[in-house]
Design a protein around this motif. Structure first.
Motif, PDB file in Angstrom:
ATOM      1  N   GLU A 172      51.276 -62.271  -2.638  1.00 33.79           N
ATOM      2  CA  GLU A 172      50.962 -60.856  -2.382  1.00 33.79           C
ATOM      3  C   GLU A 172      51.780 -59.927  -3.261  1.00 33.79           C
ATOM      4  O   GLU A 172      51.274 -58.948  -3.787  1.00 33.79           O
ATOM      5  N   GLU A 173      53.074 -60.168  -3.383  1.00 38.19           N
ATOM      6  CA  GLU A 173      53.964 -59.293  -4.159  1.00 38.19           C
ATOM      7  C   GLU A 173      54.842 -60.147  -5.066  1.00 38.19           C
ATOM      8  O   GLU A 173      55.859 -60.686  -4.611  1.00 38.19           O
ATOM      9  N   PRO A 174      54.463 -60.319  -6.319  1.00 40.78           N
ATOM     10  CA  PRO A 174      53.296 -59.747  -6.980  1.00 40.78           C
ATOM     11  C   PRO A 174      52.009 -60.447  -6.549  1.00 40.78           C
ATOM     12  O   PRO A 174      52.050 -61.564  -6.039  1.00 40.78           O
ATOM     13  N   THR A 175      50.888 -59.780  -6.791  1.00 42.87           N
ATOM     14  CA  THR A 175      49.590 -60.411  -6.573  1.00 42.87           C
ATOM     15  C   THR A 175      49.390 -61.504  -7.618  1.00 42.87           C
ATOM     16  O   THR A 175      49.507 -61.250  -8.819  1.00 42.87           O
ATOM     17  N   VAL A 176      49.124 -62.722  -7.159  1.00 43.83           N
ATOM     18  CA  VAL A 176      48.830 -63.828  -8.083  1.00 43.83           C
ATOM     19  C   VAL A 176      47.511 -64.457  -7.663  1.00 43.83           C
ATOM     20  O   VAL A 176      47.372 -64.912  -6.519  1.00 43.83           O
ATOM     21  N   ILE A 177      46.551 -64.469  -8.573  1.00 45.44           N
ATOM     22  CA  ILE A 177      45.259 -65.107  -8.339  1.00 45.44           C
ATOM     23  C   ILE A 177      45.102 -66.233  -9.346  1.00 45.44           C
ATOM     24  O   ILE A 177      45.338 -66.050 -10.543  1.00 45.44           O
ATOM     25  N   ILE A 178      44.720 -67.411  -8.842  1.00 42.43           N
ATOM     26  CA  ILE A 178      44.484 -68.548  -9.737  1.00 42.43           C
ATOM     27  C   ILE A 178      43.000 -68.907  -9.697  1.00 42.43           C
ATOM     28  O   ILE A 178      42.372 -68.861  -8.650  1.00 42.43           O
ATOM     29  N   ASP A 179      42.459 -69.237 -10.882  1.00 42.58           N
ATOM     30  CA  ASP A 179      41.031 -69.539 -10.951  1.00 42.58           C
ATOM     31  C   ASP A 179      40.769 -70.547 -12.064  1.00 42.58           C
ATOM     32  O   ASP A 179      41.191 -70.352 -13.206  1.00 42.58           O
ATOM     33  N   GLY A 180      40.044 -71.609 -11.696  1.00 41.63           N
ATOM     34  CA  GLY A 180      39.766 -72.677 -12.659  1.00 41.63           C
ATOM     35  C   GLY A 180      38.611 -72.380 -13.598  1.00 41.63           C
ATOM     36  O   GLY A 180      37.850 -73.288 -13.950  1.00 41.63           O
ATOM     37  N   ALA A 181      38.476 -71.133 -14.036  1.00 45.14           N
ATOM     38  CA  ALA A 181      37.418 -70.777 -14.988  1.00 45.14           C
ATOM     39  C   ALA A 181      37.769 -71.363 -16.361  1.00 45.14           C
ATOM     40  O   ALA A 181      38.802 -71.025 -16.927  1.00 45.14           O
ATOM     41  N   HIS A 182      36.902 -72.235 -16.885  1.00 43.46           N
ATOM     42  CA  HIS A 182      37.221 -72.900 -18.146  1.00 43.46           C
ATOM     43  C   HIS A 182      35.981 -73.091 -19.029  1.00 43.46           C
ATOM     44  O   HIS A 182      36.026 -73.846 -19.996  1.00 43.46           O
ATOM     45  N   ASN A 183      34.893 -72.407 -18.675  1.00 42.17           N
ATOM     46  CA  ASN A 183      33.707 -72.424 -19.537  1.00 42.17           C
ATOM     47  C   ASN A 183      33.136 -70.998 -19.568  1.00 42.17           C
ATOM     48  O   ASN A 183      33.551 -70.142 -18.773  1.00 42.17           O
ATOM     49  N   PRO A 184      32.220 -70.708 -20.498  1.00 43.99           N
ATOM     50  CA  PRO A 184      31.773 -69.310 -20.663  1.00 43.99           C
ATOM     51  C   PRO A 184      31.234 -68.673 -19.390  1.00 43.99           C
ATOM     52  O   PRO A 184      31.540 -67.499 -19.104  1.00 43.99           O
ATOM     53  N   GLU A 185      30.445 -69.407 -18.607  1.00 44.56           N
ATOM     54  CA  GLU A 185      29.903 -68.835 -17.380  1.00 44.56           C
ATOM     55  C   GLU A 185      31.019 -68.519 -16.388  1.00 44.56           C
ATOM     56  O   GLU A 185      31.040 -67.454 -15.765  1.00 44.56           O
ATOM     57  N   GLY A 186      31.970 -69.436 -16.247  1.00 43.56           N
ATOM     58  CA  GLY A 186      33.087 -69.212 -15.340  1.00 43.56           C
ATOM     59  C   GLY A 186      33.942 -68.027 -15.754  1.00 43.56           C
ATOM     60  O   GLY A 186      34.384 -67.237 -14.902  1.00 43.56           O
ATOM     61  N   ASP A 191      52.873 -55.968  -9.795  1.00 40.27           N
ATOM     62  CA  ASP A 191      52.127 -56.605 -10.885  1.00 40.27           C
ATOM     63  C   ASP A 191      50.964 -57.411 -10.326  1.00 40.27           C
ATOM     64  O   ASP A 191      50.999 -57.910  -9.190  1.00 40.27           O
ATOM     65  N   LYS A 192      49.949 -57.562 -11.161  1.00 41.39           N
ATOM     66  CA  LYS A 192      48.801 -58.394 -10.811  1.00 41.39           C
ATOM     67  C   LYS A 192      48.668 -59.460 -11.888  1.00 41.39           C
ATOM     68  O   LYS A 192      48.444 -59.152 -13.062  1.00 41.39           O
ATOM     69  N   ILE A 193      48.824 -60.713 -11.465  1.00 40.55           N
ATOM     70  CA  ILE A 193      48.859 -61.854 -12.378  1.00 40.55           C
ATOM     71  C   ILE A 193      47.637 -62.725 -12.111  1.00 40.55           C
ATOM     72  O   ILE A 193      47.349 -63.065 -10.963  1.00 40.55           O
ATOM     73  N   VAL A 194      46.941 -63.089 -13.178  1.00 40.12           N
ATOM     74  CA  VAL A 194      45.754 -63.933 -13.056  1.00 40.12           C
ATOM     75  C   VAL A 194      45.945 -65.166 -13.931  1.00 40.12           C
ATOM     76  O   VAL A 194      46.146 -65.059 -15.142  1.00 40.12           O
ATOM     77  N   VAL A 195      45.899 -66.331 -13.304  1.00 46.99           N
ATOM     78  CA  VAL A 195      46.061 -67.602 -14.001  1.00 46.99           C
ATOM     79  C   VAL A 195      44.677 -68.251 -14.097  1.00 46.99           C
ATOM     80  O   VAL A 195      43.997 -68.417 -13.082  1.00 46.99           O
ATOM     81  N   PHE A 196      44.239 -68.614 -15.302  1.00 48.76           N
ATOM     82  CA  PHE A 196      42.910 -69.209 -15.436  1.00 48.76           C
ATOM     83  C   PHE A 196      42.883 -70.259 -16.530  1.00 48.76           C
ATOM     84  O   PHE A 196      43.752 -70.323 -17.394  1.00 48.76           O
ATOM     85  N   GLY A 197      41.830 -71.082 -16.468  1.00 55.50           N
ATOM     86  CA  GLY A 197      41.649 -72.130 -17.470  1.00 55.50           C
ATOM     87  C   GLY A 197      41.499 -73.486 -16.822  1.00 55.50           C
ATOM     88  O   GLY A 197      40.911 -73.626 -15.740  1.00 55.50           O
ATOM     89  N   SER A 198      42.053 -74.499 -17.475  1.00 57.46           N
ATOM     90  CA  SER A 198      41.916 -75.880 -17.023  1.00 57.46           C
ATOM     91  C   SER A 198      42.431 -76.056 -15.604  1.00 57.46           C
ATOM     92  O   SER A 198      43.460 -75.487 -15.215  1.00 57.46           O
ATOM     93  N   LEU A 199      41.735 -76.901 -14.835  1.00 55.70           N
ATOM     94  CA  LEU A 199      42.195 -77.187 -13.477  1.00 55.70           C
ATOM     95  C   LEU A 199      43.509 -77.956 -13.471  1.00 55.70           C
ATOM     96  O   LEU A 199      44.226 -77.955 -12.466  1.00 55.70           O
ATOM     97  N   ILE A 230      45.814 -75.071 -13.295  1.00 53.65           N
ATOM     98  CA  ILE A 230      45.726 -74.423 -11.993  1.00 53.65           C
ATOM     99  C   ILE A 230      46.454 -75.241 -10.926  1.00 53.65           C
ATOM    100  O   ILE A 230      47.222 -74.706 -10.118  1.00 53.65           O
ATOM    101  N   GLY A 231      46.226 -76.544 -10.924  1.00 54.41           N
ATOM    102  CA  GLY A 231      46.865 -77.403  -9.937  1.00 54.41           C
ATOM    103  C   GLY A 231      48.381 -77.418 -10.077  1.00 54.41           C
ATOM    104  O   GLY A 231      49.115 -77.307  -9.081  1.00 54.41           O
ATOM    105  N   GLU A 232      48.866 -77.540 -11.315  1.00 55.91           N
ATOM    106  CA  GLU A 232      50.313 -77.584 -11.536  1.00 55.91           C
ATOM    107  C   GLU A 232      50.952 -76.237 -11.221  1.00 55.91           C
ATOM    108  O   GLU A 232      52.018 -76.178 -10.588  1.00 55.91           O
ATOM    109  N   PHE A 233      50.309 -75.147 -11.638  1.00 56.81           N
ATOM    110  CA  PHE A 233      50.842 -73.812 -11.364  1.00 56.81           C
ATOM    111  C   PHE A 233      50.927 -73.584  -9.851  1.00 56.81           C
ATOM    112  O   PHE A 233      51.929 -73.090  -9.332  1.00 56.81           O
ATOM    113  N   ARG A 234      49.868 -73.961  -9.147  1.00 55.28           N
ATOM    114  CA  ARG A 234      49.816 -73.764  -7.695  1.00 55.28           C
ATOM    115  C   ARG A 234      50.946 -74.518  -6.998  1.00 55.28           C
ATOM    116  O   ARG A 234      51.618 -73.995  -6.100  1.00 55.28           O
ATOM    117  N   THR A 235      51.170 -75.759  -7.424  1.00 59.91           N
ATOM    118  CA  THR A 235      52.218 -76.587  -6.819  1.00 59.91           C
ATOM    119  C   THR A 235      53.604 -75.998  -7.068  1.00 59.91           C
ATOM    120  O   THR A 235      54.420 -75.876  -6.146  1.00 59.91           O
TER     121      THR A 235
END
Length: 424
Positions: free
Chosen positions: A300-314, A405-413, A416-421
């Motif tokens: 929440e503080e900072p806002t951190v959103i993680i997303d496994g978007a790794h192709n053009p549609e994602g 701050d608002k942090i967005v982590v994206f790309g390979s899963l 995402i998995g390692e960052f989340r852990t």
């Protein structure tokens, strides 16, 4: 055998030969006694959205007291995540026992055919044996890559097939155009079945509908015009769909509403096939559904959103969701992708919202060069910095990020998995 041995067999880059049929998977399942034949399925294929749709549907079925197995890929933190029954992962002991039983049969198949099975084929066989052994009332089976020649397509006609989306990914295997990819994914539509799918494009919709007609399958297409009163926030999304009002989901992003609707329509199909699923179970199941690593807020503080978007549609979904959630904010991005992706093209998509971009390779062998990527980003006018490891990125953010701050982590899963852990 221990879990390290299991992972060497079911989660490595083993396998030979370009598959032209499911013959070797069929032979392996036959040697196992065809456990897949004792089960009923919902089969899911698509470029993006398979896991989220599986999570929504599984949660609905859990609320309905239906014993449901779920097979998904890839995993975020541990391989056991891929095989679950009513939200409980397969134990290490069961994983080892079943893999020990399957391994000698794999050796037999490989000797007889003079080929090496892919890890995903072996893992799928283990999962199907597990679900059969536990007498699941229904199995949600997510295809790995494609559909037509995917190991999961060894099953007969499922109770429902779902195609979540068609985009450009795994093109070396599936084809260079969306139409070619759609043909492969439509391979999960079988004789006298049902296929549920969203509005995509005229050419893609036509491919799905033609395949349905050829198989005498019933097509059920989601209409965006039936999704009304959409309200998005950082914490949930609320919408109406046909006779269901004020549906709330915790999975963030406009695209997740479409995935939820695919699950709703599938639940209605299952109702017609004898499963007791109340409207309240649909709404409660959707509300409780979780799918880690996909537009997931982990701080929440900072806002951190993680997303496994790794192709053009994602990436396009990610960009649009961020514009809706944070229309007036500049964001700190963390990105890591495989080097065989068109990663700079995708990273440029988030340039307009970027305060700065932190680059880190998700894999020492297959990941992009973080230093080179950061230099390219800087040369195009966006502040960027390279990091040697995910741990070093997390440490940097935890010491330097401001509470607003608002942090967005994206790309390979893998990232995402390692960052989340590490973050948690």
């Amino acid at each position: 055998m221990n879990m390290t041995d299991v992972i060497k067999l079911v989660n490595t880059n083993r396998g030979t030969g370009k598959k032209e049929s499911l013959s070797r998977m069929s032979l392996l399942m036959k040697k196992m006694g065809n456990p897949q034949e004792s089960l009923k399925y919902v089969h899911i294929a698509g470029t993006n959205g398979k896991g989220s749709t599986s999570a929504f549907l599984a949660s609905i079925l859990n609320e309905s007291d239906i014993k449901v197995g779920v097979y998904t890929s890839p995993h975020l933190e541990r391989i056991n995540e891929r095989i679950q029954i009513n939200g409980r992962e397969i134990t290490d002991e069961e994983f080892i026992r079943l893999t020990e039983a399957v391994a000698p049969l794999v050796e037999e198949v490989e000797r007889e055919l003079d080929e090496v099975l892919y890890s995903f084929e072996i893992l799928t066989a283990v999962a199907l044996a597990y679900f059969s052994e536990h007498n699941c009332e229904l199995v949600i089976l997510e295809a790995g890559i494609g559909g037509r020649l995917d190991a999961t397509n060894i099953i007969e006609t499922p109770l429902a097939a779902i195609i979540t989306s068609i985009g450009l990914d795994h093109m070396k295997v599936l084809g260079e155009s969306k139409e070619q990819i759609a043909l492969e994914k439509a391979g999960i539509i079988k004789h006298n079945g049902v296929v549920i799918f969203p509005e995509m494009s005229p050419s893609i919709d036509d491919i799905v509908l033609k395949k349905a007609r050829s198989e005498k399958a019933v097509p059920v297409q989601i209409r965006q015009s039936d999704i009304l009163n959409v309200r998005l926030s950082e914490d949930d999304s609320v919408f109406d769909y046909k006779d269901l009002k004020n549906i709330s989901i915790q999975l963030l992003g406009r695209h997740q509403i479409s995935n939820a609707v695919l699950a709703i329509e599938t639940a209605k199909i299952l109702q017609g096939k004898g499963y007791t699923i109340e409207a309240s179970a649909i709404k409660n199941g959707l509300m409780k559904a979780k799918w880690p690593g996909r537009m997931e807020k982990i701080s929440e503080e900072p806002t951190v959103i993680i997303d496994g978007a790794h192709n053009p549609e994602g990436i396009e979904h990610l960009k649009n969701n961020l514009l809706r959630l944070f229309p007036d904010d500049k964001l700190i991005f963390v990105v890591g992708m495989m080097k065989d992706k068109a990663y700079m093209e995708m990273i440029r998509t988030v340039f307009p919202q970027a305060e700065k971009i932190l680059a880190v390779s998700p894999d020492p062998y297959r990941g992009f060069d973080a230093e080179e990527t950061a230099q390219k980003i800087v040369s195009e006018g966006i502040p960027a910095k390279a990091f040697e490891s995910v741990e070093s990125v997390v440490n940097n953010l935890k010491t330097s990020a401001q509470s607003d701050d608002k942090i967005v982590v994206f790309g390979s899963l893998y990232l995402i998995g390692e960052f989340r852990t590490i973050w948690k």
